[in-house]
Design a protein around this motif. Sequence first.
Motif, short mmCIF file in Angstrom:
data_model
loop_
_atom_site.label_atom_id
_atom_site.label_comp_id
_atom_site.label_asym_id
_atom_site.label_seq_id
_atom_site.Cartn_x
_atom_site.Cartn_y
_atom_site.Cartn_z
N LEU A 163 0.81 -1.21 0.00
CA LEU A 163 0.00 0.00 0.00
C LEU A 163 0.84 1.26 0.00
N ALA A 164 0.21 2.35 -0.42
CA ALA A 164 0.75 3.70 -0.25
C ALA A 164 0.01 4.25 0.95
N VAL A 165 0.72 4.50 2.02
CA VAL A 165 0.10 4.88 3.28
C VAL A 165 -0.37 6.33 3.24
N ALA A 166 -1.60 6.54 3.64
CA ALA A 166 -2.17 7.87 3.82
C ALA A 166 -3.10 7.77 5.02
N PRO A 167 -3.21 8.85 5.81
CA PRO A 167 -4.06 8.78 6.99
C PRO A 167 -5.48 8.29 6.69
N GLY A 168 -6.03 8.67 5.57
CA GLY A 168 -7.38 8.24 5.22
C GLY A 168 -7.50 6.76 4.93
N HIS A 169 -6.38 6.08 4.67
CA HIS A 169 -6.41 4.64 4.38
C HIS A 169 -6.36 3.78 5.64
N SER A 224 12.47 3.67 3.88
CA SER A 224 13.33 4.55 4.67
C SER A 224 14.39 3.72 5.39
N TYR A 225 15.58 4.29 5.51
CA TYR A 225 16.66 3.66 6.27
C TYR A 225 16.71 4.22 7.70
N ARG A 226 15.82 5.14 8.00
CA ARG A 226 15.78 5.76 9.33
C ARG A 226 15.22 4.76 10.34
N LEU A 227 15.97 4.51 11.40
CA LEU A 227 15.55 3.55 12.42
C LEU A 227 14.70 4.22 13.48
N PRO A 228 13.75 3.48 14.06
CA PRO A 228 12.94 4.05 15.15
C PRO A 228 13.84 4.43 16.32
N GLU A 229 13.50 5.51 16.98
CA GLU A 229 14.26 5.97 18.13
C GLU A 229 13.36 6.06 19.34
N ARG A 230 13.86 5.54 20.47
CA ARG A 230 13.11 5.67 21.71
C ARG A 230 13.21 7.12 22.17
N HIS A 276 7.76 9.35 7.92
CA HIS A 276 9.22 9.30 7.80
C HIS A 276 9.75 8.76 6.48
N THR A 277 8.89 8.57 5.49
CA THR A 277 9.39 8.14 4.18
C THR A 277 8.99 9.16 3.12
N ASP A 278 9.71 9.15 2.02
CA ASP A 278 9.40 10.09 0.95
C ASP A 278 8.18 9.67 0.14
N ASP A 279 8.01 8.38 -0.07
CA ASP A 279 6.92 7.94 -0.94
C ASP A 279 5.78 7.23 -0.20
#
Length: 145
Positions: A13-19, A82-88, A57-60
């Motif tokens: 999926l392409a994530v959007a709040p409405g989805h 994204s290569y960004r890791l979750p941070e506590r 946190h992702t571009d697409d």
Amino acid sequence: MTRIYEGEYRLELAVAPGHLPDVRSQVSERLMVWGLGPLVDDTQSIVTELLTNVYQHTDDASAVLCLGRTPGLLHIVVSDTSYRLPERQTPDWEAQCGRGVVIIDALTAWWRVELIRTGKRVHCAVTIPGAHLLPEDQLLARCSV
């Protein structure tokens, strides 16, 4: 694209709040089919948190959500670009964000993140209640002389 195999559910999926309401509904439906109704609320919360992170946190905002069962565990896997890791973070309970890792920690048996060629994959496991218990007849059969 949705793919359903025995014991596995995959949604691209392409994530959007409405989805998110539709995704939560699909997750709920799949868990009910698998007889895992008691896990619906927690699983929806986990999926919502993970997919919201994809959106933020992702571009697409493209992602793959997979649910799968193994003995005693429900697996929830979200892959994104994204290569960004979750941070506590120290949660600010009045803020709109920053509680994700705390929520995932609280609702899962374990979770991990791995970098993959196309981004990252977050893999969580939720214990299936009673899955480690033997049916009563098997227990009694094993306890006989």
